[in-house]
Design a protein around this motif. Structure first.
Motif, PDB file in Angstrom:
ATOM      1  N   GLN A 180       5.586   4.356   2.113  1.00 15.71           N
ATOM      2  CA  GLN A 180       6.171   5.518   2.792  1.00 15.71           C
ATOM      3  C   GLN A 180       7.002   5.075   3.993  1.00 15.71           C
ATOM      4  O   GLN A 180       8.144   5.535   4.187  1.00 15.71           O
ATOM      5  N   GLU A 181       6.419   4.192   4.802  1.00 18.41           N
ATOM      6  CA  GLU A 181       7.097   3.735   6.014  1.00 18.41           C
ATOM      7  C   GLU A 181       8.359   2.951   5.679  1.00 18.41           C
ATOM      8  O   GLU A 181       9.408   3.136   6.316  1.00 18.41           O
TER       9      GLU A 181
ATOM     10  N   THR B  33       0.841  -1.197   0.000  1.00 20.39           N
ATOM     11  CA  THR B  33       0.000   0.000   0.000  1.00 20.39           C
ATOM     12  C   THR B  33       0.876   1.247   0.000  1.00 20.39           C
ATOM     13  O   THR B  33       2.086   1.176   0.268  1.00 20.39           O
ATOM     14  N   ARG B  34       0.252   2.375  -0.255  1.00 19.35           N
ATOM     15  CA  ARG B  34       0.977   3.643  -0.254  1.00 19.35           C
ATOM     16  C   ARG B  34       1.580   3.928   1.113  1.00 19.35           C
ATOM     17  O   ARG B  34       2.751   4.330   1.223  1.00 19.35           O
ATOM     18  N   THR B  35       0.810   3.710   2.173  1.00 19.77           N
ATOM     19  CA  THR B  35       1.298   3.964   3.524  1.00 19.77           C
ATOM     20  C   THR B  35       2.488   3.070   3.861  1.00 19.77           C
ATOM     21  O   THR B  35       3.495   3.529   4.411  1.00 19.77           O
ATOM     22  N   GLN B  36       2.378   1.792   3.523  1.00 23.57           N
ATOM     23  CA  GLN B  36       3.487   0.874   3.778  1.00 23.57           C
ATOM     24  C   GLN B  36       4.733   1.297   3.005  1.00 23.57           C
ATOM     25  O   GLN B  36       5.860   1.174   3.506  1.00 23.57           O
TER      26      GLN B  36
ATOM     27  N   ASP C 166       1.185   7.770  -6.539  1.00 21.01           N
ATOM     28  CA  ASP C 166       1.216   8.667  -5.379  1.00 21.01           C
ATOM     29  C   ASP C 166       2.299   8.240  -4.394  1.00 21.01           C
ATOM     30  O   ASP C 166       2.980   9.084  -3.794  1.00 21.01           O
ATOM     31  N   ALA C 167       2.462   6.935  -4.219  1.00 19.45           N
ATOM     32  CA  ALA C 167       3.495   6.437  -3.312  1.00 19.45           C
ATOM     33  C   ALA C 167       4.885   6.879  -3.762  1.00 19.45           C
ATOM     34  O   ALA C 167       5.712   7.300  -2.948  1.00 19.45           O
TER      35      ALA C 167
ATOM     36  N   ASP D 263       5.442  10.517  -3.111  1.00 21.10           N
ATOM     37  CA  ASP D 263       5.809  10.704  -1.707  1.00 21.10           C
ATOM     38  C   ASP D 263       7.281  10.413  -1.489  1.00 21.10           C
ATOM     39  O   ASP D 263       7.995  11.165  -0.805  1.00 21.10           O
TER      40      ASP D 263
ATOM     41  N   SER E 170      -5.058   2.300  -3.106  1.00 29.69           N
ATOM     42  CA  SER E 170      -4.153   3.442  -3.201  1.00 29.69           C
ATOM     43  C   SER E 170      -3.299   3.334  -4.452  1.00 29.69           C
ATOM     44  O   SER E 170      -3.271   2.307  -5.133  1.00 29.69           O
TER      45      SER E 170
ATOM     46  N   ASP F 278      -5.009  -1.578  -1.220  1.00 28.86           N
ATOM     47  CA  ASP F 278      -6.144  -0.908  -0.599  1.00 28.86           C
ATOM     48  C   ASP F 278      -6.782   0.131  -1.510  1.00 28.86           C
ATOM     49  O   ASP F 278      -7.525   0.999  -1.054  1.00 28.86           O
TER      50      ASP F 278
END
Length: 264
Positions: A178-179, A173-176, A203-204, A207, A199, A197
């Motif tokens: 980033q992290e 996912t995008r959040t993963q 976009d990832a 970021d 995403s 998800d």
């Protein structure tokens, strides 16, 4: 098929090839534009291009081998990286890279590649072999994989490891993403477009690029979403389903040029 139809179908892929070969969107597009301009001047060349995609790539190859494009554009997107890429190109003979990209990224046969480059098939095979040797000698780097399909993620992990690189993280996912990037700061990113998800891999990557410039290779079943010509496009793009040799070639290119064009 008419010239307009041939160019209409093949132009996005010729631009992708030109970007991979030159290391930048602006210089790649300049070579493509020069090719089309030359075709308009030369009726015979124009007629050949109307015949098949091989003639279009052959015309591009002639322009690439004879013309000079200054890729340093002050104020343009990624100008410092474009100049660095050109400096690296000046130190090597690019013909073997053409052969590798034509047979992997563009999926031409050795016979077709030889036709495009104006050499015999045996020489084309030798050029590809030399390019593969160069891939094997690349300096190792840390790699982050952004992919939501477990089997493909595992395939990419194995491929990257076989090339001697280190997979330092995977993300679905995008959040993963980033992290993982903030934690590992890899030297190369392989990214899908559509993630688990809903995403966006685009976009990832945007970021990630805020943290600093890093080579990014998009691996997607939807290349048309990135080959629109409406905004800066990624230099390194592989279409699913992919050949492992194609990914290998793109990894080599990305590490050779050492930077990624912005995508937004």
């Amino acid at each position: 098929m008419s010239v307009a139809e041939t160019v209409g179908v093949e132009l996005p892929y010729l631009r992708r090839y030109a970007r991979a070969l030159t290391g930048s969107q602006s210089s790649g597009d300049t070579y493509v534009r020069m090719t089309l301009e030359a075709a308009l001047i030369d009726p015979q060349l124009l007629a050949e291009i109307g015949g098949d995609r091989i003639a279009l790539y052959r015309a591009f190859s002639k322009i690439w081998s004879t013309a000079h494009v200054d890729t340093a554009h002050p104020g343009g997107d990624g100008s410092m990286h474009e100049q660095a890429a050109q400096d690296r190109l000046a130190q090597v003979t690019p013909l073997h890279r053409q052969a590798l990209l034509l047979t992997t990224l563009e999926e031409f046969s050795l016979t077709e590649t030889a036709n495009i480059l104006g050499i015999d098939e045996d020489e084309a095979g030798k050029l590809v072999a030399r390019a593969i040797e160069e891939i094997e000698s690349e300096t190792t780097t840390d790699v982050l994989i952004i992919e939501d399909e477990p089997l493909i993620s595992m395939q990419l992990e194995g491929l990257v490891s076989d090339l001697g690189h280190n997979v330092v993280g995977t993300a679905a996912t995008r959040t993963q993403a980033q992290e993982a990037f903030a934690k590992t700061r890899p030297g190369l990113v392989l990214a899908d477009i559509q993630l688990a998800d809903g995403s966006s891999g685009i976009d990832a990557v945007e970021d990630i690029l805020k943290f600093g410039d890093v080579p990014v290779i998009f691996i997607t079943a939807y290349p048309e979403k990135l080959l629109t010509g409406e905004r800066p496009e990624p230099t390194y793009l592989v279409t699913k389903p992919f050949q492992e040799s194609t990914v290998r070639a793109q990894i080599s290119q990305a590490l050779f040029f050492g930077s990624s064009r912005p995508i937004g």
